[in-house]
Enzyme design. Structure first.
Site, PDB file in Angstrom:
ATOM      1  N   ASP A  18      10.184   0.985 -32.073  1.00  0.00           N
ATOM      2  CA  ASP A  18       9.351   2.129 -31.706  1.00  0.00           C
ATOM      3  C   ASP A  18      10.200   3.274 -31.183  1.00  0.00           C
ATOM      4  OD1 ASP A  18       7.502   3.934 -30.443  1.00  0.00           O
ATOM      5  OD2 ASP A  18       6.063   2.296 -30.324  1.00  0.00           O
ATOM      6  N   HIS A  49       6.844   2.903 -34.552  1.00  0.00           N
ATOM      7  CA  HIS A  49       5.562   3.344 -34.000  1.00  0.00           C
ATOM      8  C   HIS A  49       4.537   3.603 -35.107  1.00  0.00           C
ATOM      9  CE1 HIS A  49       3.217   5.155 -30.731  1.00  0.00           C
ATOM     10  NE2 HIS A  49       2.801   6.009 -31.636  1.00  0.00           N
TER      11      HIS A  49
END
Length: 80
Positions: A18, A49
């Site tokens: 992420d 993400h």
């Protein structure tokens, strides 16, 4: 610091790569939540993400299907 206060079921899906949540922050979150029996954590290696958003820049169908399946099972267990 709030991990012990989580008295309701909570599921977290963590994209290991992420770009918005650095690995040290991920590790801190996992360490703080892993001992709470109300919390279910899933980490997805190699995804970024929003990996479960169809059409998104980081969409990963395999990880998304697994996350969606886990979420559906979780909701059936806790809301059903």
């Amino acid at each position: 610091g709030e991990a012990a206060n989580s008295a309701k079921p909570l599921m977290r899906h963590i994209a290991a790569e992420d770009g918005f949540v650095p690995k040290p922050a991920q590790e801190q979150m996992i360490a703080g939540l892993k001992d709470n029996p109300n919390v279910t954590l899933h980490r997805y290696d190699g995804v970024d993400h929003a990996f479960a958003r169809p059409g998104g820049a980081h969409y990963d169908r395999n990880a998304a299907d697994l996350a969606n399946s886990r979420t559906a099972d979780f909701l059936r267990r806790h809301l059903g």
